[in-house]
Scaffold this active site. Structure first.
Site, PDB file in Angstrom:
ATOM      1  N   LEU A 119       9.484   9.866  34.054  1.00  0.00           N
ATOM      2  CA  LEU A 119      10.672   9.270  33.453  1.00  0.00           C
ATOM      3  C   LEU A 119      11.959   9.830  34.070  1.00  0.00           C
ATOM      4  CD1 LEU A 119       9.742   9.496  29.640  1.00  0.00           C
ATOM      5  CD2 LEU A 119       9.675   7.444  31.095  1.00  0.00           C
ATOM      6  N   SER A 120      13.025   9.092  33.938  1.00  0.00           N
ATOM      7  CA  SER A 120      14.337   9.613  34.307  1.00  0.00           C
ATOM      8  C   SER A 120      14.602  10.868  33.475  1.00  0.00           C
ATOM      9  CB  SER A 120      15.402   8.546  34.015  1.00  0.00           C
ATOM     10  OG  SER A 120      16.684   9.065  34.276  1.00  0.00           O
ATOM     11  N   GLY A 121      15.040  11.919  34.119  1.00  0.00           N
ATOM     12  CA  GLY A 121      15.320  13.167  33.411  1.00  0.00           C
ATOM     13  C   GLY A 121      14.115  14.061  33.207  1.00  0.00           C
ATOM     14  N   ALA A 122      12.964  13.644  33.700  1.00  0.00           N
ATOM     15  CA  ALA A 122      11.751  14.461  33.512  1.00  0.00           C
ATOM     16  C   ALA A 122      11.794  15.717  34.375  1.00  0.00           C
ATOM     17  CB  ALA A 122      10.500  13.649  33.835  1.00  0.00           C
ATOM     18  N   GLY A 123      12.523  15.650  35.510  1.00  0.00           N
ATOM     19  CA  GLY A 123      12.632  16.849  36.346  1.00  0.00           C
ATOM     20  C   GLY A 123      12.253  16.645  37.800  1.00  0.00           C
ATOM     21  N   LYS A 124      12.121  15.404  38.234  1.00  0.00           N
ATOM     22  CA  LYS A 124      11.684  15.127  39.609  1.00  0.00           C
ATOM     23  C   LYS A 124      12.681  15.711  40.625  1.00  0.00           C
ATOM     24  CE  LYS A 124      11.661  10.645  38.814  1.00  0.00           C
ATOM     25  NZ  LYS A 124      12.155  10.735  37.417  1.00  0.00           N
TER      26      LYS A 124
ATOM     27  N   SER B 216       8.867   5.253  39.731  1.00  0.00           N
ATOM     28  CA  SER B 216       7.660   4.487  40.113  1.00  0.00           C
ATOM     29  C   SER B 216       6.759   4.244  38.901  1.00  0.00           C
ATOM     30  CB  SER B 216       6.897   5.172  41.257  1.00  0.00           C
ATOM     31  OG  SER B 216       6.797   6.567  41.119  1.00  0.00           O
TER      32      SER B 216
END
Ligand code: ADP
Length: 182
Positions: free
Chosen positions: A18-23, A91
């Site tokens: 998710l957006s903000g998950a830490g990628k 993705s």
């Protein structure tokens, strides 16, 4: 897509979540460590690709899949030249991720996992509250699907582990030994 190895094949490390998950955070920390090891590294960031290679694409399943396939194509070309490619892209669709990842001889799928509650609390880009208020359509995790990997090579719970713990796990999975005291 023919991605047969020519000599020293690089690895594609695909971060999904998710957006903000830490990628972005993890990819950038990992890049530094891999450069110290003397590896050739290239980050492919989903947001940056959208501003350039995928300019004009929206957030329908079709457009998201096109974006992921474009990232996947470039990642494959780089890997053929011995580059470790760090892909950072939501993705969200499992079938498209699986299809793209199946084309690489050396790959690692990394599920960057944090609960919706956590990413909403972080709200790094200030988008979750807007999405929950209905001001942003097709927002992954709120008004658009996110299909988690069923058997990722690495499952990082960023709401339970620190950045350095996650990076250690990544280095371990990539066969990089950490210097003592690092
Ligand atoms: P993404 O690229 O997935 O949208 P970001 O990396 O931009 O996410 O944001 C993740 C946020 O979560 C950052 O503010 C980061 O400091 C924080 N965070 C807390 N713990 C972790 C962790 N273990 N791994 C990655 N990020 C973390």
């Amino acid at each position: 897509m023919n991605l047969h190895s020519r000599g020293q094949e690089g690895q594609v490390v695909w971060f999904t979540g998710l957006s903000g998950a830490g990628k972005t955070t993890l990819v950038s920390a990992l890049e530094g460590k891999l450069l110290e090891e003397g590896r050739k590294v290239q980050i492919l960031d989903g947001d940056l690709v959208r501003e350039n290679l995928s300019k004009g694409l929206g957030f329908s399943k079709e457009d998201r899949d096109t974006n992921v396939r474009r990232i996947g194509f470039v990642a494959g070309l780089l890997a053929q030249h011995g580059v470790t490619v760090l892909v950072s892209a939501i993705s969200p669709y499992r079938d498209t991720r699986d299809e793209v990842l199946a084309g690489y001889p050396r790959k690692l799928e990394v599920f960057v996992d944090a609960s919706l509650e956590t990413v909403t609390r972080r709200d790094v880009k200030g988008l979750y509250l807007k999405a929950i208020a209905g001001e942003i359509a097709h927002f992954t995790g709120v008004s658009d699907p996110y299909e988690a990997p069923l058997s990722p090579d690495l499952h990082l719970r960023t709401d339970r582990s620190s950045v350095s713990e996650c990076v250690s796990k990544l280095l371990g999975a990539l066969g990089v030994r950490e210097a003592v005291g690092a």
